[in-house]
Design an enzyme around this catalytic site. Structure first.
Site, PDB file in Angstrom:
ATOM      1  N   ASP A 259       0.822  -1.257   0.028  1.00 12.17           N
ATOM      2  CA  ASP A 259       0.031  -0.005   0.063  1.00 12.17           C
ATOM      3  C   ASP A 259       0.959   1.280  -0.062  1.00 12.17           C
ATOM      4  O   ASP A 259       1.765   1.385   0.701  1.00 12.17           O
ATOM      5  CB  ASP A 259      -0.908   0.196   1.223  1.00 12.17           C
ATOM      6  CG  ASP A 259      -2.075   0.921   1.213  1.00 12.17           C
ATOM      7  OD1 ASP A 259      -2.983   0.973   0.891  1.00 12.17           O
ATOM      8  OD2 ASP A 259      -1.509   2.264   1.608  1.00 12.17           O
ATOM      9  N   ASN A 267      -2.126  12.672  -4.343  1.00 11.89           N
ATOM     10  CA  ASN A 267      -3.414  13.032  -5.081  1.00 11.89           C
ATOM     11  C   ASN A 267      -3.610  14.794  -4.897  1.00 11.89           C
ATOM     12  O   ASN A 267      -3.774  15.467  -5.653  1.00 11.89           O
ATOM     13  CB  ASN A 267      -4.348  12.335  -5.103  1.00 11.89           C
ATOM     14  CG  ASN A 267      -4.344  11.039  -6.114  1.00 11.89           C
ATOM     15  OD1 ASN A 267      -3.453  11.280  -7.046  1.00 11.89           O
ATOM     16  ND2 ASN A 267      -4.811  10.030  -5.716  1.00 11.89           N
ATOM     17  N   HIS A 272      -4.458  14.434  -9.616  1.00 11.35           N
ATOM     18  CA  HIS A 272      -4.359  12.972  -9.899  1.00 11.35           C
ATOM     19  C   HIS A 272      -3.699  12.530 -11.135  1.00 11.35           C
ATOM     20  O   HIS A 272      -3.211  11.292 -11.225  1.00 11.35           O
ATOM     21  CB  HIS A 272      -6.030  12.716 -10.240  1.00 11.35           C
ATOM     22  CG  HIS A 272      -6.893  12.593  -8.997  1.00 11.35           C
ATOM     23  ND1 HIS A 272      -7.044  11.556  -8.199  1.00 11.35           N
ATOM     24  CD2 HIS A 272      -7.571  13.607  -8.453  1.00 11.35           C
ATOM     25  CE1 HIS A 272      -8.021  11.815  -7.379  1.00 11.35           C
ATOM     26  NE2 HIS A 272      -8.304  13.285  -7.516  1.00 11.35           N
ATOM     27  N   ASP A 276      -1.620   9.045 -10.814  1.00 13.74           N
ATOM     28  CA  ASP A 276      -1.507   8.132 -11.707  1.00 13.74           C
ATOM     29  C   ASP A 276      -0.121   7.648 -11.994  1.00 13.74           C
ATOM     30  O   ASP A 276       0.158   6.540 -12.258  1.00 13.74           O
ATOM     31  CB  ASP A 276      -2.514   8.219 -12.911  1.00 13.74           C
ATOM     32  CG  ASP A 276      -3.736   8.552 -12.665  1.00 13.74           C
ATOM     33  OD1 ASP A 276      -4.336   8.008 -11.785  1.00 13.74           O
ATOM     34  OD2 ASP A 276      -4.762   8.944 -13.637  1.00 13.74           O
ATOM     35  N   GLU A 302      -4.461   2.344  -4.575  1.00 15.77           N
ATOM     36  CA  GLU A 302      -3.204   2.208  -4.338  1.00 15.77           C
ATOM     37  C   GLU A 302      -2.669   0.961  -3.664  1.00 15.77           C
ATOM     38  O   GLU A 302      -1.453   0.769  -3.222  1.00 15.77           O
ATOM     39  CB  GLU A 302      -2.725   3.465  -3.518  1.00 15.77           C
ATOM     40  CG  GLU A 302      -3.003   3.335  -1.960  1.00 15.77           C
ATOM     41  CD  GLU A 302      -4.448   4.032  -1.909  1.00 15.77           C
ATOM     42  OE1 GLU A 302      -4.581   4.604  -0.598  1.00 15.77           O
ATOM     43  OE2 GLU A 302      -5.190   3.975  -2.759  1.00 15.77           O
TER      44      GLU A 302
END
Length: 387
Positions: A259, A267, A272, A276, A302
């Protein structure tokens, strides 16, 4: 029985209009395509040129010879462009368009200034044969793996077209033709083959498109669109296979859940698109770091999952640690800036920490939770205290 050459040219141009229209219609109905739409435009351009050739005697000679044959070559250049786009090669049309321009002047000279059908036939056959060979070689060298069968078929068709044009050059050199439209068995055979080429090559191109679409659907069903890793459903299928193997007395295996730390803050701070990029970069780290037989998937958001066949807990922990170190070493570069990103992981082993997916996932998740509570950027093994 001797076939009329003009009638065969009409058959070729009708086939070209039909197949070009079908290809463009196919592209219009299903939206953007990899090749069919561009190929259809090329064949329609070829059809316009053949129409001009068929009208020889009813329109001015310069139009039925220089313009019409130049349009045929334009169709070939556009066809090669569609093949390059399909295989992912950068379109290089400058040479092709230069050849088209030179051939127009050449044909105009040898139709209006010094009429010579012999020279025109050899030049056109040589040009089309060369373009056919280029198309065949392109498909041979760069055809995508997912549609290799249809590309090989198209390659054979293009090699056949190259061979026919080479034969036309040889025959024209040995027996200079009085006129392209003069009745002759070889002329008839050439235009019969041209008609067959237009039809079969278009079908081959449509098959390439369909095979490519099928591969794309398969990828969409199996892989995460953003990272290219196995999606959750396929990862669970792989887990089921390892579980069945272990239940039959096979070697145990381990599971690691990763994680990304403070991903929401990434973010919120950078946006975003950068988030990504972070996800894709971590996927690249996983691919580069794990062993060839390990199975990696994006479990959600994630979170990423790593299945390690024939691997005990301690070895699995070392693999997870290697992934964590590699991410720290690489970092993530996005928008011209380096972003420091870390990851936490929990590791559990089948048969020790659980005997099914739910139990093993719960054990790995609990270990991951402990890693987060202990300060993040670490690997915790189920049943052991955080280091």
């Amino acid at each position: 029985m001797e076939l009329d050459t003009r009638s065969l040219i009409v058959a070729s141009l009708l086939s070209a209009w039909l197949m070009g229209g079908i290809a463009v219609g196919f592209a219009t109905l299903r939206g953007p395509t990899r090749i069919v739409g561009a190929w259809g435009g090329a064949i329609l351009t070829l059809a316009a040129g053949l129409t001009g050739i068929a009208l020889r005697g009813t329109i001015p000679g310069w139009a039925s010879i220089a313009v019409a044959n130049t349009l045929v070559l334009c169709g070939w250049v556009l066809a090669l462009r569609s093949l390059r786009l399909f295989v992912g090669s950068v379109p290089r049309d400058r040479l092709g368009w230069s050849l088209v321009g030179l051939m127009f002047l050449f044909l105009l000279y040898y139709s209006e200034v010094r009429p010579n059908a012999y020279v025109r036939v050899i030049a056109m056959a040589a040009a089309m044969g060369t373009m056919s060979a280029i198309g065949a070689w392109l498909l041979h060298r760069q055809s995508p793996a997912e549609c290799r069968l249809s590309c090989r078929f198209a390659e054979i068709v293009f090699w056949g077209m190259a061979a026919v044009n080479l034969a036309r050059v040889v025959v024209a050199a040995a027996h200079p033709p009085p006129d392209l439209l003069a009745p002759a068995p070889f002329n008839a055979g050439v235009f019969l083959f041209y008609t067959a080429f237009i039809i079969v090559a278009t079908l081959a191109v449509i098959a390439m498109e369909i095979e490519s679409l099928q591969a794309a659907l398969l990828r969409a069903a199996r892989f995460d669109a953003l990272t290219g890793l196995h999606n959750r459903g396929i990862f669970l299928e792989e887990f089921g296979r390892e579980e069945a193997r272990a239940a039959r007395g096979g070697p145990a295996f381990s599971l690691a859940i990763f994680d990304l730390d403070h991903f929401k803050q990434v973010n919120d701070r950078y946006g975003h698109p950068v988030g990504d990029q972070v996800l894709k970069s971590f996927a690249d780290v996983l691919r580069a770091t794990v062993r060839p037989y390990d199975i990696v998937g994006r479990y959600g958001g994630e979170e990423f999952a790593l299945l390690m066949p024939q691997t005990g807990k301690e070895t699995a922990a070392r693999v997870a640690e290697r992934v964590r170190h590699e991410l720290v070493a690489r970092g993530v570069t996005a928008g011209g800036r380096r972003i420091e990103v870390t990851v936490s992981a929990g590791v559990a082993s089948y048969g020790v920490d659980g005997a099914d997916w739910d139990a093993l996932l719960s054990a790995a998740d609990n270990a991951l939770y402990e890693a987060k509570n202990a300060g993040r950027n670490r690997v915790v093994v189920a049943g052991q205290s955080p280091r």
